[in-house]
Design a protein around this motif. Structure first.
Motif, PDB file in Angstrom:
ATOM      1  N   SER A 193       0.601  -1.347   0.038  1.00 38.63           N
ATOM      2  CA  SER A 193       0.138  -0.163   0.065  1.00 38.63           C
ATOM      3  C   SER A 193       0.585   1.553   0.152  1.00 38.63           C
ATOM      4  N   HIS A 194       0.127   2.219  -0.335  1.00 37.79           N
ATOM      5  CA  HIS A 194       0.969   3.556  -0.678  1.00 37.79           C
ATOM      6  C   HIS A 194       0.277   4.080   0.853  1.00 37.79           C
ATOM      7  N   GLU A 195      -0.643   4.088   1.486  1.00 45.07           N
ATOM      8  CA  GLU A 195      -1.420   4.114   2.323  1.00 45.07           C
ATOM      9  C   GLU A 195      -0.746   4.336   4.091  1.00 45.07           C
ATOM     10  N   MET A 196       0.126   5.755   3.919  1.00 48.18           N
ATOM     11  CA  MET A 196       0.816   5.563   5.441  1.00 48.18           C
ATOM     12  C   MET A 196       0.549   5.557   6.198  1.00 48.18           C
ATOM     13  N   GLY A 197      -0.788   6.191   6.185  1.00 52.00           N
ATOM     14  CA  GLY A 197      -1.589   6.391   7.096  1.00 52.00           C
ATOM     15  C   GLY A 197      -2.196   5.342   7.805  1.00 52.00           C
ATOM     16  N   PHE A 198      -2.728   4.293   7.028  1.00 53.37           N
ATOM     17  CA  PHE A 198      -3.700   3.140   7.182  1.00 53.37           C
ATOM     18  C   PHE A 198      -2.296   1.753   8.206  1.00 53.37           C
ATOM     19  N   ALA A 199      -1.154   2.004   7.307  1.00 52.37           N
ATOM     20  CA  ALA A 199       0.329   1.081   7.459  1.00 52.37           C
ATOM     21  C   ALA A 199       0.585   1.717   9.176  1.00 52.37           C
ATOM     22  N   ARG A 200       0.669   2.688   9.450  1.00 51.74           N
ATOM     23  CA  ARG A 200       0.726   3.884  10.351  1.00 51.74           C
ATOM     24  C   ARG A 200       0.308   3.471  11.831  1.00 51.74           C
ATOM     25  N   GLU A 201      -1.995   3.196  11.895  1.00 57.21           N
ATOM     26  CA  GLU A 201      -2.892   2.578  12.511  1.00 57.21           C
ATOM     27  C   GLU A 201      -2.462   1.140  12.602  1.00 57.21           C
ATOM     28  N   VAL A 202      -2.794   0.358  11.613  1.00 54.21           N
ATOM     29  CA  VAL A 202      -3.301  -1.066  12.284  1.00 54.21           C
ATOM     30  C   VAL A 202      -1.562  -1.888  11.764  1.00 54.21           C
ATOM     31  N   ALA A 203      -0.454  -1.473  11.101  1.00 56.22           N
ATOM     32  CA  ALA A 203       0.452  -2.915  10.536  1.00 56.22           C
ATOM     33  C   ALA A 203       1.007  -2.965  11.851  1.00 56.22           C
ATOM     34  N   HIS A 204       1.442  -4.141  12.229  1.00 60.11           N
ATOM     35  CA  HIS A 204       2.621  -4.310  13.260  1.00 60.11           C
ATOM     36  C   HIS A 204       3.673  -4.363  13.154  1.00 60.11           C
ATOM     37  N   GLU A 205       4.489  -4.758  11.626  1.00 58.15           N
ATOM     38  CA  GLU A 205       5.571  -5.179  11.054  1.00 58.15           C
ATOM     39  C   GLU A 205       5.220  -3.971   9.514  1.00 58.15           C
ATOM     40  N   VAL A 206       6.299  -2.976   9.394  1.00 57.63           N
ATOM     41  CA  VAL A 206       6.267  -2.275   7.901  1.00 57.63           C
ATOM     42  C   VAL A 206       7.649  -2.630   6.942  1.00 57.63           C
ATOM     43  N   ILE A 207       7.540  -3.100   6.303  1.00 59.03           N
ATOM     44  CA  ILE A 207       9.071  -3.831   5.421  1.00 59.03           C
ATOM     45  C   ILE A 207       8.944  -2.832   4.322  1.00 59.03           C
ATOM     46  N   PHE A 208      10.100  -1.972   4.353  1.00 55.58           N
ATOM     47  CA  PHE A 208       9.998  -0.481   2.998  1.00 55.58           C
ATOM     48  C   PHE A 208      11.064  -2.124   2.516  1.00 55.58           C
ATOM     49  N   LEU A 209      10.547  -1.975   1.168  1.00 52.61           N
ATOM     50  CA  LEU A 209      10.814  -2.469  -0.846  1.00 52.61           C
ATOM     51  C   LEU A 209      11.465  -1.718  -1.163  1.00 52.61           C
ATOM     52  N   ASP A 210      13.112  -1.409  -2.137  1.00 50.72           N
ATOM     53  CA  ASP A 210      13.125  -0.632  -3.104  1.00 50.72           C
ATOM     54  C   ASP A 210      14.012  -1.289  -4.501  1.00 50.72           C
ATOM     55  N   HIS A 211      13.189  -1.873  -5.032  1.00 47.54           N
ATOM     56  CA  HIS A 211      14.783  -2.363  -6.524  1.00 47.54           C
ATOM     57  C   HIS A 211      14.113  -3.583  -5.257  1.00 47.54           C
ATOM     58  N   GLY A 212      13.319  -4.337  -5.374  1.00 49.02           N
ATOM     59  CA  GLY A 212      13.431  -5.717  -5.042  1.00 49.02           C
ATOM     60  C   GLY A 212      13.985  -5.906  -3.782  1.00 49.02           C
ATOM     61  N   ARG A 213      14.532  -5.191  -3.129  1.00 44.16           N
ATOM     62  CA  ARG A 213      14.865  -5.427  -1.391  1.00 44.16           C
ATOM     63  C   ARG A 213      14.685  -5.011  -0.986  1.00 44.16           C
ATOM     64  N   ARG A 214      14.633  -6.125  -0.158  1.00 39.06           N
ATOM     65  CA  ARG A 214      14.080  -5.522   1.725  1.00 39.06           C
ATOM     66  C   ARG A 214      15.598  -4.701   2.332  1.00 39.06           C
ATOM     67  N   ILE A 215      14.894  -3.706   2.081  1.00 37.42           N
ATOM     68  CA  ILE A 215      15.993  -2.647   2.746  1.00 37.42           C
ATOM     69  C   ILE A 215      15.569  -2.408   4.448  1.00 37.42           C
ATOM     70  N   GLU A 216      14.513  -1.862   4.895  1.00 39.34           N
ATOM     71  CA  GLU A 216      14.433  -2.282   6.282  1.00 39.34           C
ATOM     72  C   GLU A 216      13.021  -2.975   7.010  1.00 39.34           C
ATOM     73  N   ALA A 217      13.161  -3.221   7.728  1.00 41.25           N
ATOM     74  CA  ALA A 217      11.931  -3.502   8.383  1.00 41.25           C
ATOM     75  C   ALA A 217      11.917  -3.230  10.231  1.00 41.25           C
ATOM     76  N   GLY A 218      10.458  -2.764  10.593  1.00 41.62           N
ATOM     77  CA  GLY A 218      10.760  -3.134  11.955  1.00 41.62           C
ATOM     78  C   GLY A 218       8.564  -2.201  12.014  1.00 41.62           C
ATOM     79  N   PRO A 219       8.363  -2.208  13.000  1.00 43.09           N
ATOM     80  CA  PRO A 219       7.243  -1.769  14.520  1.00 43.09           C
ATOM     81  C   PRO A 219       7.663  -0.042  12.906  1.00 43.09           C
ATOM     82  N   ALA A 220       5.394  -0.037  12.621  1.00 43.61           N
ATOM     83  CA  ALA A 220       5.470   0.917  12.180  1.00 43.61           C
ATOM     84  C   ALA A 220       6.535   2.680  12.160  1.00 43.61           C
ATOM     85  N   GLU A 221       6.193   2.807  13.890  1.00 38.39           N
ATOM     86  CA  GLU A 221       5.994   3.722  14.786  1.00 38.39           C
ATOM     87  C   GLU A 221       7.610   4.212  14.358  1.00 38.39           C
ATOM     88  N   GLN A 222       8.724   2.556  14.263  1.00 32.98           N
ATOM     89  CA  GLN A 222       9.961   3.313  14.618  1.00 32.98           C
ATOM     90  C   GLN A 222      10.451   3.444  12.805  1.00 32.98           C
TER      91      GLN A 222
END
Lengths: 240, 219
Positions: A193-222
């Motif tokens: 999703s591109h809905e960052m508000g949604f991610a922030r509100e309900v995600a237990h974990e957010v994973i940031f991907l770029d060029h097919g790679r996992r760049i970073e993952a963690g709790p939404a707040e972090q």
């Protein structure tokens, strides 16, 4: 519930997903974020076998995806998928959109399925739309039907592939509300999703991907307040 | 000679041949639909030998005139198989038209967005179920108008089997004109009779299309 290990997928010379790993525990929500072309959709499509893995492994509720695709129908029956373009069946009424798969795939009795389907439509706020055709509904309504359709299979996991990206702004909230309610009920969800508000509100974990790679993952707040990686920071600066 | 009496006699002579034309058309087109459906499904098969066979069939058949197919099946194969005229004629038309119908059906199936296959698959439907319940019902709506065109063309092309002695409308016209030398009137009446049939068919086709086209379904 879902374990993705070193998943890789290329389309010709283009590497879409490059050694991505993550774990989605039961009853948690994982949101995949990243620029378009970052591989979010492909990761979801790998999980329910719409794309085949080139390398790596995906295990769904203890059941490994067969690389040759032999257990796909079983895997897919357990994973609901919601598409950016809704993909409702235009020749079937709303109710039939919901009941078709449970009857054909799960071989359940029409009467029971229909009752459950009506209950689901009620839940997504479309109880009175059961006899309409998809083309008679707004985009937001169609997407809510699509969610109900996936839920009607009683999946263990729900995958959302940019569910609000093709909706008019005023319809985004109604779809997100349904998704939030689902998350509160403890549905295991993976959402691109591109809905960052949604991610922030309900995600237990957010994973940031770029060029097919996992760049970073963690709790939404972090991720949103203290990203560790420059690329994450740069991306968030653009979308927040 | 009273021209109207002459037209009346011609019509009386030709009319009994009309049912034969209709029979040839219906039987051969029904066969063409069956074969064509098979060809269409072959052409979209995922495994290459099948698509290759489908493609070769379509190319081979579309590339040869119907008249040559009729000669080949009746005289050529007839040497060994001794096919009756009706069977040979109907087979030739059916084979020829199955290639056209097959391509139309293939195009209709491929016109359904990929998302429909994916949505069906994501719900656990087998490819077969997806085809039967999701893809084909939508493809039918797309395919009906061009297939009706093929049907009308098939009716007109049924005149070609007159050449192997099937006594349909065109054959009857030849018999009458060569016996009486009233060519102009005879072929005028033959033409009008074909026209009546094709116009009737076109009307049926549009009524059928109107029934298929429910406005609420196509956005």
């Amino acid at each position: 519930m879902i374990r993705v290990e070193q998943a890789s997928k290329r389309f010709g010379a283009q590497v879409a997903v490059d050694g991505v790993s993550f774990h989605v525990p039961s009853s948690t929500v994982t949101v995949l974020i990243g620029p378009s072309g970052s591989g979010k959709s492909t990761v979801l499509r790998l999980i329910n076998g719409l794309e085949r893995l080139d390398a790596g492994r995906i295990v769904l509720d203890g059941l490994p995806l067969d690389p040759a695709g032999r257990n796909l129908e079983r895997v897919r029956a357990e994973t609901g998928m919601v598409f950016q373009q809704f993909n409702l069946f235009p020749h079937l009424r709303v109710l039939e959109n919901l009941t078709l798969a449970p009857r054909l795939v799960r071989r359940r009795a029409a009467g029971v399925v229909e009752e459950e389907a009506r209950a689901l439509l009620q839940k997504v706020g479309l109880a009175d739309m059961a006899d309409r055709f998809p083309a008679q509904l707004s985009g937001g309504e169609q997407q809510r039907v699509a969610i109900a359709r996936a839920l009607c299979m009683k999946p263990k996991v729900m995958l959302f592939d940019e569910p609000t990206s093709s909706l008019d702004p005023e319809m985004i909230q109604e779809v997100l509300e349904v998704m939030k309610a689902l998350a509160r009920e403890g549905m295991t969800m993976v959402v691109a999703s591109h809905e960052m508000g949604f991610a922030r509100e309900v995600a237990h974990e957010v994973i940031f991907l770029d060029h097919g790679r996992r760049i970073e993952a963690g709790p939404a707040e972090q991720i949103f307040t203290q990203p560790r990686e420059d690329r994450t920071r740069a991306f968030l600066a653009k979308v927040l | 000679m009273d021209p109207f009496a002459s037209f009346g006699r011609i019509a009386l002579f030709l009319l009994p041949a009309v049912p034969e034309t209709i029979k040839i058309t219906l039987v051969s087109f029904a066969l063409a639909l069956l074969l064509g459906f098979g060809v269409g499904v072959l052409r979209i098969a995922r495994t290459s030998p099948w698509t290759w066979i489908g493609r070769a069939y379509v190319d081979a058949i579309r590339g040869v005139p119907l008249l040559v197919w009729i000669f080949f099946i009746y005289f050529g194969l007839g040497r060994v198989l001794h096919l009756p005229q009706f069977l040979a004629g109907v087979l030739a038309i059916a084979i020829c038209y199955s290639a056209y119908v097959g391509e139309t059906i293939r195009a209709g199936i491929q016109a359904i967005p990929k998302g429909q296959w994916e949505a069906a698959a994501s719900l656990g439907l087998s490819r077969r179920h997806a085809m039967q319940r999701i893809i084909l019902p939508q493809a039918v709506r797309i395919v009906v108008p061009p297939v009706m065109n093929d049907f009308i063309a098939c009716l007109k092309d049924s005149s070609l089997v007159s050449i192997i002695g099937l006594r349909e409308l065109t054959r009857a016209g030849r018999e009458y004109s060569s016996g009486t030398f009233v060519d102009f009137e005879t072929w005028l009446v033959v033409g009008i009779l074909y026209l009546v049939m094709t116009i009737a068919l076109t009307r049926c086709a549009s009524l059928f299309e109107a029934r298929l086209h429910r406005p609420e379904v196509s956005a």
